[in-house]
Design a protein around this motif. Sequence first.
Motif, PDB file in Angstrom:
ATOM      1  N   PHE A  72      70.352  55.682  24.136  1.00  0.00           N
ATOM      2  CA  PHE A  72      69.919  55.335  22.778  1.00  0.00           C
ATOM      3  C   PHE A  72      71.104  55.316  21.814  1.00  0.00           C
ATOM      4  O   PHE A  72      71.177  54.469  20.923  1.00  0.00           O
ATOM      5  CB  PHE A  72      68.835  56.301  22.307  1.00  0.00           C
ATOM      6  N   ALA A  73      72.030  56.234  21.999  1.00  0.00           N
ATOM      7  CA  ALA A  73      73.191  56.289  21.110  1.00  0.00           C
ATOM      8  C   ALA A  73      74.076  55.061  21.260  1.00  0.00           C
ATOM      9  O   ALA A  73      74.743  54.651  20.306  1.00  0.00           O
ATOM     10  CB  ALA A  73      73.997  57.562  21.387  1.00  0.00           C
ATOM     11  N   GLN A  74      74.098  54.462  22.446  1.00  0.00           N
ATOM     12  CA  GLN A  74      74.935  53.299  22.699  1.00  0.00           C
ATOM     13  C   GLN A  74      74.253  51.983  22.355  1.00  0.00           C
ATOM     14  O   GLN A  74      74.874  50.928  22.430  1.00  0.00           O
ATOM     15  CB  GLN A  74      75.365  53.295  24.177  1.00  0.00           C
ATOM     16  N   SER A  75      72.985  52.027  21.962  1.00  0.00           N
ATOM     17  CA  SER A  75      72.263  50.803  21.620  1.00  0.00           C
ATOM     18  C   SER A  75      72.716  50.279  20.263  1.00  0.00           C
ATOM     19  O   SER A  75      73.223  51.039  19.419  1.00  0.00           O
ATOM     20  CB  SER A  75      70.752  51.060  21.602  1.00  0.00           C
ATOM     21  N   ASP A  76      72.547  48.986  20.049  1.00  0.00           N
ATOM     22  CA  ASP A  76      72.906  48.389  18.765  1.00  0.00           C
ATOM     23  C   ASP A  76      71.994  48.873  17.651  1.00  0.00           C
ATOM     24  O   ASP A  76      72.370  48.848  16.473  1.00  0.00           O
ATOM     25  CB  ASP A  76      72.834  46.864  18.859  1.00  0.00           C
ATOM     26  N   SER A  77      70.797  49.310  18.003  1.00  0.00           N
ATOM     27  CA  SER A  77      69.812  49.743  17.005  1.00  0.00           C
ATOM     28  C   SER A  77      70.207  51.034  16.303  1.00  0.00           C
ATOM     29  O   SER A  77      69.778  51.297  15.179  1.00  0.00           O
ATOM     30  CB  SER A  77      68.437  49.925  17.665  1.00  0.00           C
ATOM     31  N   GLN A  78      70.999  51.860  16.987  1.00  0.00           N
ATOM     32  CA  GLN A  78      71.511  53.106  16.410  1.00  0.00           C
ATOM     33  C   GLN A  78      70.415  53.964  15.774  1.00  0.00           C
ATOM     34  O   GLN A  78      70.462  54.308  14.584  1.00  0.00           O
ATOM     35  CB  GLN A  78      72.611  52.811  15.390  1.00  0.00           C
ATOM     36  N   PRO A  79      69.401  54.336  16.549  1.00  0.00           N
ATOM     37  CA  PRO A  79      68.334  55.164  15.980  1.00  0.00           C
ATOM     38  C   PRO A  79      68.795  56.597  15.737  1.00  0.00           C
ATOM     39  O   PRO A  79      69.746  57.069  16.373  1.00  0.00           O
ATOM     40  CB  PRO A  79      67.260  55.129  17.071  1.00  0.00           C
ATOM     41  N   LYS A  80      68.112  57.261  14.825  1.00  0.00           N
ATOM     42  CA  LYS A  80      68.297  58.707  14.698  1.00  0.00           C
ATOM     43  C   LYS A  80      67.544  59.340  15.851  1.00  0.00           C
ATOM     44  O   LYS A  80      66.377  59.021  16.091  1.00  0.00           O
ATOM     45  CB  LYS A  80      67.768  59.215  13.356  1.00  0.00           C
ATOM     46  N   ILE A  81      68.187  60.248  16.573  1.00  0.00           N
ATOM     47  CA  ILE A  81      67.631  60.769  17.816  1.00  0.00           C
ATOM     48  C   ILE A  81      67.056  62.172  17.614  1.00  0.00           C
ATOM     49  O   ILE A  81      67.746  63.084  17.152  1.00  0.00           O
ATOM     50  CB  ILE A  81      68.708  60.791  18.922  1.00  0.00           C
ATOM     51  N   LEU A  82      65.781  62.305  17.976  1.00  0.00           N
ATOM     52  CA  LEU A  82      65.089  63.591  17.929  1.00  0.00           C
ATOM     53  C   LEU A  82      64.734  63.982  19.365  1.00  0.00           C
ATOM     54  O   LEU A  82      64.072  63.219  20.071  1.00  0.00           O
ATOM     55  CB  LEU A  82      63.803  63.507  17.091  1.00  0.00           C
ATOM     56  N   VAL A  83      65.172  65.145  19.782  1.00  0.00           N
ATOM     57  CA  VAL A  83      64.903  65.619  21.139  1.00  0.00           C
ATOM     58  C   VAL A  83      63.911  66.767  21.075  1.00  0.00           C
ATOM     59  O   VAL A  83      64.174  67.785  20.422  1.00  0.00           O
ATOM     60  CB  VAL A  83      66.199  66.073  21.841  1.00  0.00           C
ATOM     61  N   VAL A  84      62.779  66.592  21.744  1.00  0.00           N
ATOM     62  CA  VAL A  84      61.730  67.609  21.702  1.00  0.00           C
ATOM     63  C   VAL A  84      61.830  68.491  22.941  1.00  0.00           C
ATOM     64  O   VAL A  84      61.687  68.026  24.070  1.00  0.00           O
ATOM     65  CB  VAL A  84      60.330  66.966  21.634  1.00  0.00           C
ATOM     66  N   LEU A  85      62.097  69.773  22.709  1.00  0.00           N
ATOM     67  CA  LEU A  85      62.240  70.750  23.782  1.00  0.00           C
ATOM     68  C   LEU A  85      61.391  71.976  23.497  1.00  0.00           C
ATOM     69  O   LEU A  85      61.213  72.361  22.327  1.00  0.00           O
ATOM     70  CB  LEU A  85      63.705  71.205  23.899  1.00  0.00           C
ATOM     71  N   HIS A  86      60.903  72.594  24.548  1.00  0.00           N
ATOM     72  CA  HIS A  86      60.214  73.873  24.392  1.00  0.00           C
ATOM     73  C   HIS A  86      61.179  74.866  23.740  1.00  0.00           C
ATOM     74  O   HIS A  86      62.376  74.886  24.049  1.00  0.00           O
ATOM     75  CB  HIS A  86      59.764  74.398  25.753  1.00  0.00           C
ATOM     76  N   ILE A 124      77.027  63.979  21.047  1.00  0.00           N
ATOM     77  CA  ILE A 124      76.271  62.886  20.415  1.00  0.00           C
ATOM     78  C   ILE A 124      75.279  63.507  19.431  1.00  0.00           C
ATOM     79  O   ILE A 124      74.503  64.399  19.807  1.00  0.00           O
ATOM     80  CB  ILE A 124      75.526  62.049  21.467  1.00  0.00           C
ATOM     81  N   PRO A 125      75.272  63.072  18.176  1.00  0.00           N
ATOM     82  CA  PRO A 125      74.361  63.673  17.185  1.00  0.00           C
ATOM     83  C   PRO A 125      72.890  63.519  17.574  1.00  0.00           C
ATOM     84  O   PRO A 125      72.449  62.429  17.944  1.00  0.00           O
ATOM     85  CB  PRO A 125      74.675  62.875  15.911  1.00  0.00           C
ATOM     86  N   HIS A 126      72.166  64.613  17.491  1.00  0.00           N
ATOM     87  CA  HIS A 126      70.722  64.593  17.721  1.00  0.00           C
ATOM     88  C   HIS A 126      70.127  65.864  17.120  1.00  0.00           C
ATOM     89  O   HIS A 126      70.827  66.863  16.941  1.00  0.00           O
ATOM     90  CB  HIS A 126      70.387  64.494  19.210  1.00  0.00           C
ATOM     91  N   GLU A 127      68.857  65.787  16.817  1.00  0.00           N
ATOM     92  CA  GLU A 127      68.152  66.934  16.237  1.00  0.00           C
ATOM     93  C   GLU A 127      67.176  67.484  17.265  1.00  0.00           C
ATOM     94  O   GLU A 127      66.477  66.722  17.940  1.00  0.00           O
ATOM     95  CB  GLU A 127      67.398  66.493  14.981  1.00  0.00           C
ATOM     96  N   ILE A 128      67.129  68.794  17.390  1.00  0.00           N
ATOM     97  CA  ILE A 128      66.225  69.440  18.340  1.00  0.00           C
ATOM     98  C   ILE A 128      64.926  69.807  17.623  1.00  0.00           C
ATOM     99  O   ILE A 128      64.945  70.443  16.561  1.00  0.00           O
ATOM    100  CB  ILE A 128      66.862  70.689  18.960  1.00  0.00           C
ATOM    101  N   ILE A 129      63.802  69.414  18.223  1.00  0.00           N
ATOM    102  CA  ILE A 129      62.473  69.679  17.668  1.00  0.00           C
ATOM    103  C   ILE A 129      61.721  70.602  18.625  1.00  0.00           C
ATOM    104  O   ILE A 129      61.838  70.471  19.846  1.00  0.00           O
ATOM    105  CB  ILE A 129      61.674  68.368  17.496  1.00  0.00           C
ATOM    106  N   ALA A 130      60.946  71.524  18.079  1.00  0.00           N
ATOM    107  CA  ALA A 130      60.155  72.440  18.907  1.00  0.00           C
ATOM    108  C   ALA A 130      58.995  71.697  19.558  1.00  0.00           C
ATOM    109  O   ALA A 130      58.232  70.998  18.891  1.00  0.00           O
ATOM    110  CB  ALA A 130      59.628  73.596  18.062  1.00  0.00           C
ATOM    111  N   GLY A 131      58.875  71.840  20.868  1.00  0.00           N
ATOM    112  CA  GLY A 131      57.785  71.211  21.597  1.00  0.00           C
ATOM    113  C   GLY A 131      56.470  71.956  21.404  1.00  0.00           C
ATOM    114  O   GLY A 131      56.444  73.100  20.959  1.00  0.00           O
ATOM    115  N   GLY A 132      55.384  71.279  21.774  1.00  0.00           N
ATOM    116  CA  GLY A 132      54.060  71.870  21.662  1.00  0.00           C
ATOM    117  C   GLY A 132      53.462  72.173  23.022  1.00  0.00           C
ATOM    118  O   GLY A 132      54.122  72.017  24.059  1.00  0.00           O
ATOM    119  N   SER A 133      52.211  72.595  23.041  1.00  0.00           N
ATOM    120  CA  SER A 133      51.552  72.968  24.293  1.00  0.00           C
ATOM    121  C   SER A 133      51.284  71.758  25.178  1.00  0.00           C
ATOM    122  O   SER A 133      51.239  71.867  26.402  1.00  0.00           O
ATOM    123  CB  SER A 133      50.235  73.698  24.000  1.00  0.00           C
ATOM    124  N   GLU A 134      51.074  70.596  24.577  1.00  0.00           N
ATOM    125  CA  GLU A 134      50.871  69.341  25.306  1.00  0.00           C
ATOM    126  C   GLU A 134      51.900  68.323  24.812  1.00  0.00           C
ATOM    127  O   GLU A 134      52.464  68.470  23.731  1.00  0.00           O
ATOM    128  CB  GLU A 134      49.458  68.795  25.066  1.00  0.00           C
TER     129      GLU A 134
END
Length: 224
Positions: free
Chosen positions: A40-54, A72-82
């Motif tokens: 995703f970081a190498q794509s031309d779209s250059q999205p902001k990347i959110l990574v969801v982890l437990h 590579i810049p990315h933000e870590i998000i807390a995962g849920g039960s599902e």
Amino acid sequence: MKYYAVIVAGGSGNRMQTETPKQFLLLNNLPVLMHTIKAFAQSDSQPKILVVLHTDQHNYWRRLCNEFNFNIPHEIIAGGSERFNSVQNAIKTINEDCFVAIHDAVRPLVSKQLIDYSYKQATELGNVVVAIQSSDSVRLLRNGETSAIKRNEVYLVQTPQVFDLSVLRSAYEQDFELAFTDDASVVEALGEKINIIEGERNNIKITYPIDLELAEMLINKNTL
């Protein structure tokens, strides 16, 4: 147009027959999840990347990033039960109009071309789901009886799946149901039409040990 990528990385290692979650297994000397983020970081779209982890995996992931000098810049998000709750948590953090691609962390071979095409088509059509047509014969089992299905009408769904944030946010205000097997099924429950675009055979999901071996072969083939 602004783009986001929500990379869902909440899987376990059960079917891989390993205690290490699939997204952290080494693929060509780099954790699977890092390959996915790089795509995703190498794509031309250059999205902001959110990574969801437990939440139990956040510190481990930070250690991996240090070990492999992964910056590579990315933000870590807390995962849920599902998975539903994990995606829900991620989209709640987005506060601007955008299109959001939701992608499985364990599909590390997705190409930048497919990522860019998915965003482009979503902005034109409202949403897109990447899928490939079945090459196998397909049968439906119902109430103990089987029946043939036309395989040219059957598509195997992949990711990314890209949606306008406003629609995605409304969809994830619904209560979770077992029928929600992916993001398209959640959005479809609102009555939205889902658009399919052609995916890639190489865009495999790392689920079983053989998948990791195949992914390694595909990477090495492409680097020759």
